[in-house]
Design an enzyme around this catalytic site. Structure first.
Site, PDB file in Angstrom:
ATOM      1  N   HIS A   1       0.839  -1.160  -0.153  1.00  0.00           N
ATOM      2  CA  HIS A   1      -0.098   0.076  -0.131  1.00  0.00           C
ATOM      3  C   HIS A   1       0.809   1.415  -0.094  1.00  0.00           C
ATOM      4  CE1 HIS A   1       0.378   1.140   4.290  1.00  0.00           C
ATOM      5  NE2 HIS A   1       0.620   0.010   4.491  1.00  0.00           N
TER       6      HIS A   1
ATOM      7  N   ASP B   1      -0.462   4.550   0.844  1.00  0.00           N
ATOM      8  CA  ASP B   1      -1.150   5.517   1.844  1.00  0.00           C
ATOM      9  C   ASP B   1      -0.365   5.372   2.977  1.00  0.00           C
ATOM     10  OD1 ASP B   1      -2.079   3.154   2.072  1.00  0.00           O
ATOM     11  OD2 ASP B   1      -3.565   3.817   3.489  1.00  0.00           O
TER      12      ASP B   1
ATOM     13  N   ASP C   1       6.467   1.942   6.041  1.00  0.00           N
ATOM     14  CA  ASP C   1       5.257   1.545   6.252  1.00  0.00           C
ATOM     15  C   ASP C   1       4.465   2.298   5.061  1.00  0.00           C
ATOM     16  OD1 ASP C   1       2.570   0.440   6.483  1.00  0.00           O
ATOM     17  OD2 ASP C   1       2.367   1.586   8.487  1.00  0.00           O
TER      18      ASP C   1
ATOM     19  N   GLU D   1      -5.267   1.590   2.756  1.00  0.00           N
ATOM     20  CA  GLU D   1      -5.040   0.517   3.692  1.00  0.00           C
ATOM     21  C   GLU D   1      -4.942   1.132   5.061  1.00  0.00           C
ATOM     22  OE1 GLU D   1      -2.630  -2.010   6.676  1.00  0.00           O
ATOM     23  OE2 GLU D   1      -2.215   0.057   6.216  1.00  0.00           O
ATOM     24  N   GLU D   2      -4.393   2.298   5.374  1.00  0.00           N
ATOM     25  CA  GLU D   2      -4.393   2.806   6.876  1.00  0.00           C
ATOM     26  C   GLU D   2      -5.832   3.214   7.330  1.00  0.00           C
ATOM     27  OE1 GLU D   2      -1.948   2.346   8.410  1.00  0.00           O
ATOM     28  OE2 GLU D   2      -0.032   2.658   7.077  1.00  0.00           O
TER      29      GLU D   2
ATOM     30  N   ASP E   1       4.400  -5.941   4.889  1.00  0.00           N
ATOM     31  CA  ASP E   1       4.061  -4.796   5.641  1.00  0.00           C
ATOM     32  C   ASP E   1       4.138  -4.852   6.914  1.00  0.00           C
ATOM     33  OD1 ASP E   1       2.633  -2.316   5.809  1.00  0.00           O
ATOM     34  OD2 ASP E   1       0.636  -3.268   5.511  1.00  0.00           O
TER      35      ASP E   1
ATOM     36  N   HIS F   1       3.885   4.205  12.006  1.00  0.00           N
ATOM     37  CA  HIS F   1       2.911   5.113  12.470  1.00  0.00           C
ATOM     38  C   HIS F   1       3.228   5.926  13.519  1.00  0.00           C
ATOM     39  CE1 HIS F   1      -0.603   1.704  11.622  1.00  0.00           C
ATOM     40  NE2 HIS F   1       0.241   2.046  10.601  1.00  0.00           N
TER      41      HIS F   1
HETATM   42  N1  LIG Z   1       2.752  -4.394  11.410  1.00  0.00           N
HETATM   43  C1  LIG Z   1       1.677  -4.266  10.597  1.00  0.00           C
HETATM   44  C2  LIG Z   1       0.725  -3.131  10.912  1.00  0.00           C
HETATM   45  C3  LIG Z   1      -0.486  -3.322  10.294  1.00  0.00           C
HETATM   46  C4  LIG Z   1      -1.476  -2.258  11.178  1.00  0.00           C
HETATM   47  O1  LIG Z   1      -1.184  -1.466  11.754  1.00  0.00           O
HETATM   48  N2  LIG Z   1      -2.962  -2.858  11.036  1.00  0.00           N
HETATM   49  C5  LIG Z   1      -3.860  -2.293  11.732  1.00  0.00           C
HETATM   50  C6  LIG Z   1      -4.993  -2.670  11.352  1.00  0.00           C
HETATM   51  C7  LIG Z   1      -6.330  -2.533  12.136  1.00  0.00           C
HETATM   52  C8  LIG Z   1      -6.641  -3.395  12.921  1.00  0.00           C
HETATM   53  N3  LIG Z   1      -7.667  -2.806  13.662  1.00  0.00           N
HETATM   54  C9  LIG Z   1      -8.112  -1.751  12.968  1.00  0.00           C
HETATM   55  N4  LIG Z   1      -7.097  -1.521  12.055  1.00  0.00           N
HETATM   56  C10 LIG Z   1      -3.666  -2.888  13.181  1.00  0.00           C
HETATM   57  O2  LIG Z   1      -4.246  -1.964  14.118  1.00  0.00           O
HETATM   58  O3  LIG Z   1      -3.245  -3.884  13.556  1.00  0.00           O
HETATM   59 ZN   LIG Z   2       1.290  -0.915   6.275  1.00  0.00          ZN
HETATM   60 ZN   LIG Z   3       0.575   1.117   8.634  1.00  0.00          ZN
END
Ligand SMILES: NCCCC(=O)N[C@@H](Cc1c[nH]cn1)C(=O)O
Ligand SMILES: [Zn+2]
Ligand SMILES: [Zn+2]
Length: 464
Positions: free
Chosen positions: A89, A91, A122, A156-157, A185, A435
């Site tokens: 992704h 974004d 990421d 994705e985010e 990812d 993040h």
């Molecule tokens: N290390 C991978 C990170 C991916 C990620 O942050 N996914 C989110 C997806 C999500 C889960 N509930 C809401 N969004 C995460 O928080 O795990």
């Molecule tokens: Zn990601």
């Molecule tokens: Zn992410």
């Protein structure tokens, strides 16, 4: 930019503010620009590229915003070769220098071999590493050892908006010839040792609303005679988990896969320097003291986290209102073999029980707003073997075989809908700060990661 191959640099990609989380037109335009740039790069590499229109997103305030297209790209169509599909992704999470970034998040900045910038790890860096691995074969005028497909999204985010429908729709078209799916990812569990990921937790996200009325109260005028919504909510949230991290919802651990001796040995085999991990996380003490307990509580046991309270007073100062209605937010990370709808019932029943014992006149509404399943793969699948061999070639070491405590919903979607083997091959180090402020990818990880993907193509060709 290399005009012949159309290769973009990470610096150019990081400069595009492709934030999908803040639903504002400026960032959406940036997202569209990001997807156009990526489509162009893939086209110049010789890929057949389709940018799929994803329609628009309805926001809770009634506004609607266009969803950036998903890129479906194909390189090679040789029926004698295996076909590997890469998901990534482009974004990113929001980033603002004022939030504590030491450099401009949208200007790739190298300090001591670390490439800082939003999206470096990421997920722009890993997507480019894949593209660079392909362009290396092109530059050497060598045939690609496998057919390659890319599915690249821009939401994705924000929860991969509308992606599941697209995967369903393309199941018998774009995905029909795919043999293996690779996602990059997530992160290693170490700063230097590469890893292969074979499982992620799921997530069930809850809101619990407690309402007295739709306006706040003066606490001098009403304090003492009300069932206060915030007091109810704090009691409800406080009933969910104890101080040792044990979830107090009855039945929640019933379906958790039993622990075997063989599984414990897999955790023992993982190299994790707990002190380094604790220090780099800047945490005084974790709930558990051993490596095995830490890994198991991140990967194979559920966890409950309380995220916030909407409607509560959270500014500096001493405001004296009683909020009239509040919404608590918490989530439970799910593990095999927990079931999303069973968890929804257990949590709802538990909160109703606790609430009824308070004899409150307020109204309580529990909702599960997100139900994402856990994912676990068979590590004996061919591509796990290929990834291990490629890691040995490039890094000269065995990988850590790891799971991830967070959720990558697309992994489970691919497994359930497309019925193909999925592997996660992370490139980033444990301290990359996805993040977070000062996100980075090490120059070393980015370059060795690119080599790893090229080696992976060669190993896949041998093993398929
Ligand atoms: N290390 C991978 C990170 C991916 C990620 O942050 N996914 C989110 C997806 C999500 C889960 N509930 C809401 N969004 C995460 O928080 O795990
Ligand atoms: Zn990601
Ligand atoms: Zn992410």
């Amino acid at each position: 930019m290399d005009p012949k191959l159309g290769r973009m640099t990470l610096k150019e990609w990081v400069a595009i503010e492709s934030d999908s989380v803040q639903p504002v037109p400026r960032f959406r335009q940036e997202l569209f620009r990001m997807m156009a740039v990526a489509a162009d790069t893939l086209q110049r590499l010789g890929a057949r590229v389709t940018s799929v229109d994803m329609g628009s997103q309805q926001l809770p305030d009634g506004q609607s915003l266009p969803i950036p297209p998903v890129i479906l790209a194909e390189l090679g169509n040789d029926p004698t070769k295996g076909t590997v599909c890469f998901y990534g992704h482009l974004d990113v999470q929001p980033a603002d220098q004022g939030d504590g970034w030491l450099t401009d998040p949208y200007v790739l900045t190298e300090v001591d071999g670390k490439l800082y910038g939003r999206g470096t790890t990421d997920n722009k860096g890993p997507v480019l590493a894949w593209i660079n691995a392909v362009s290396a074969f092109r530059a050497l005028e060598q045939d690609l050892p496998v057919n390659i497909k890319f599915i690249i999204e821009g939401m994705e985010e924000a929860g991969s908006v509308a992606l599941e429908e697209l995967v369903e729709k393309e199941k018998n078209r774009f995905f029909s010839g795919v043999d293996y799916i690779v996602i990059s990812d997530n992160l290693w569990i170490s700063q230097r040792k590469p890893a292969i990921t074979y499982g992620t937790r799921g997530n069930s996200y809850f809101t619990v609303e407690v309402k007295c009325r739709d306006q706040d109260f003066h606490s001098g005028t009403f304090g003492g005679i009300l069932h206060e919504p915030m007091a109810d909510l704090v009691a409800l949230l406080g009933s969910l988990v104890d101080s040792s991290g044990h979830i107090l919802v009855p039945g929640i651990y019933d379906e958790v896969a039993p622990l075997t001796e063989e599984e414990i040995n897999t955790y023992k085999a993982i190299h994790l320097d707990l002190e380094e991990y604790r220090n780099s996380s800047r945490v005084e003490k974790f709930l558990f003291d051993t490596k095995e307990e830490i890994l198991m509580h991140l990967w194979r046991y559920p966890s409950l986290s309380i995220h916030g309270i909407e409607g509560a007073f959270d500014e500096p100062g001493a405001k004296t209102v009683i909020p009239g209605q509040v919404i608590g937010k918490f989530s439970i990370r799910l593990v095999p073999h927990m079931n999303v709808s069973v968890v929804e019932k257990q949590v709802t029943r538990h909160l109703e029980d606790v609430f009824s014992k308070r004899n409150s006149s307020n109204k309580m509404v529990v909702s599960m707003t997100l139900g994402l399943h856990p994912w676990i793969a068979n590590i004996n699948d061919t591509q796990y073997l290929a990834a291990k061999r490629a890691i040995r070639t490039v890094f000269g070491t065995e990988p850590d075989m790891i799971r991830d405590g967070s959720t990558i919903p697309i992994a489970k979607m691919f497994q359930e809908i497309v019925h193909k083997s999925v592997v996660l091959i992370p490139l980033g180090a444990v301290d990359d700060g996805e993040h977070s402020q000062n996100e980075k990818i090490n120059r070393w990880n980015y370059i060795e990661g690119t080599k790893l993907f090229a080696a992976f193509f060669l190993e896949m060709a041998q093993l398929h």
